[in-house]
Write an enzyme that holds these catalytic residues in place. Structure first.
Site, short mmCIF file in Angstrom:
data_model
loop_
_atom_site.label_atom_id
_atom_site.label_comp_id
_atom_site.label_asym_id
_atom_site.label_seq_id
_atom_site.Cartn_x
_atom_site.Cartn_y
_atom_site.Cartn_z
N THR A 1 40.48 39.44 37.71
CA THR A 1 39.28 40.11 38.24
C THR A 1 38.04 39.29 37.91
O THR A 1 37.13 39.15 38.73
CB THR A 1 39.17 41.52 37.64
OG1 THR A 1 40.30 42.29 38.08
CG2 THR A 1 37.89 42.22 38.07
N HIS B 1 40.59 44.89 41.35
CA HIS B 1 41.05 44.99 39.96
C HIS B 1 42.39 44.29 39.77
O HIS B 1 43.12 44.03 40.73
CB HIS B 1 41.14 46.46 39.53
CG HIS B 1 42.30 47.22 40.11
ND1 HIS B 1 43.60 47.07 39.66
CD2 HIS B 1 42.37 48.17 41.09
CE1 HIS B 1 44.41 47.88 40.33
NE2 HIS B 1 43.69 48.55 41.21
N CYS B 2 42.70 44.02 38.49
CA CYS B 2 44.04 43.57 38.08
C CYS B 2 44.53 44.57 37.06
O CYS B 2 44.45 45.79 37.32
CB CYS B 2 43.99 42.14 37.55
SG CYS B 2 42.74 41.84 36.27
N SER B 3 45.05 44.16 35.92
CA SER B 3 45.47 45.11 34.89
C SER B 3 44.30 45.47 33.98
O SER B 3 43.86 46.62 33.94
CB SER B 3 46.62 44.53 34.05
OG SER B 3 47.82 44.49 34.80
#
Length: 265
Positions: free
Chosen positions: A164, A156-158
């Site tokens: 992602t 994941h990222c934000s």
């Protein structure tokens, strides 16, 4: 729980990449690769679902500056947590997305809005291909996924859509998933986050009455032209995706073979 039949209330665009069609009639194995946004907004009811998914490794693509202003990931058990920041401070889109998601003041991003957020997003996707930390981070995740001990692997990222999204493109292309299926999964973000997107825009408009939703919406969505910008940069810089994987990300034939063994049925 069927490994594909689940949802996370606090991460509406989370999904298993299992089932996608690859070459020679093979498919992605369900329950091996899971893409999500940051996990800090998971609800209490989400935690048993995450526990059943049982990721052995959780990869976080956010920079420390993004982690510091966001709720800590809610995890179950003791997965291996790997921090591989894919971030460039020269591109304010990264922190802009975090600010949007967290309801922070957007005054610092007026210049970004003036320049045109779709163009800024396309620039980010080109940077995904050539940026130093992008190449290092994405290549490292491919190598992690090639090791059985790291599966299931959750990344994941934000917002779980751009870094992602491109990482999903990289992993799926490396094992031979059909490009049309890759594009369709990438674009699913928009349908999965319709309600969240409108809530965010409405909340921002209340805080900032002069907010232009047209400047915000491109940052909350994924668009075909963003993905096209990255594919174009792959061709410009490397000539082909195979060469990008090999020369840009350092992914060897042995790693790709291990990926196929681990991820395809």
């Amino acid at each position: 729980m069927d490994v594909r039949d689940w949802e996370l209330v606090g991460a509406p665009n989370a999904r298993d990449l299992g089932g996608l069609p690859a070459a020679d009639g093979r498919r992605m194995v369900a329950g091996r690769l899971i893409r999500t946004p940051a996990l800090g907004r998971l609800t209490d009811s989400d935690l048993p679902v995450l526990g059943k998914l049982a990721p052995a490794c959780v990869v976080d693509l956010r920079d420390a500056s993004e982690q510091d202003v966001a709720p800590a990931d809610r995890l179950v058990g003791e997965p291996r947590v790997v921090h591989l920041p894919v971030h460039d401070p020269a591109h304010p889109v990264f922190t802009y997305v975090s600010a949007l998601l967290l309801g922070h003041d957007l005054g610092a991003y007026d210049e970004l809005a003036r320049e045109g957020t779709p163009a800024a997003m396309a620039a980010i996707y080109r940077w995904f291909v050539t940026g130093e930390s992008a190449r290092a981070g994405f290549g490292a995740v491919v190598r992690l996924a090639a090791q059985e001990r790291n599966l299931p692997l959750l990344f994941h990222c934000s917002a779980g859509k751009d870094r992602t999204g491109w990482l999903a493109v990289v992993l799926l292309t490396a094992v031979g998933v059909d490009e049309a299926a890759i594009r369709a999964d990438y674009l699913r973000h928009n349908e999965l986050t319709v309600s969240l997107r409108e809530v965010l825009i409405a909340a921002m408009a209340r805080r900032q009455p002069d907010l232009d939703p047209a400047a915000v919406r491109p940052v909350l969505e994924v668009r075909p032209e963003y993905l096209d910008a990255a594919y174009d940069e792959v061709r410009r810089a490397h000539g082909s995706f195979d060469a990008y994987l090999r020369d840009g990300l350092g992914v060897t034939d042995e790693v790709r073979d291990a990926l196929r063994d681990n991820l395809l049925e």
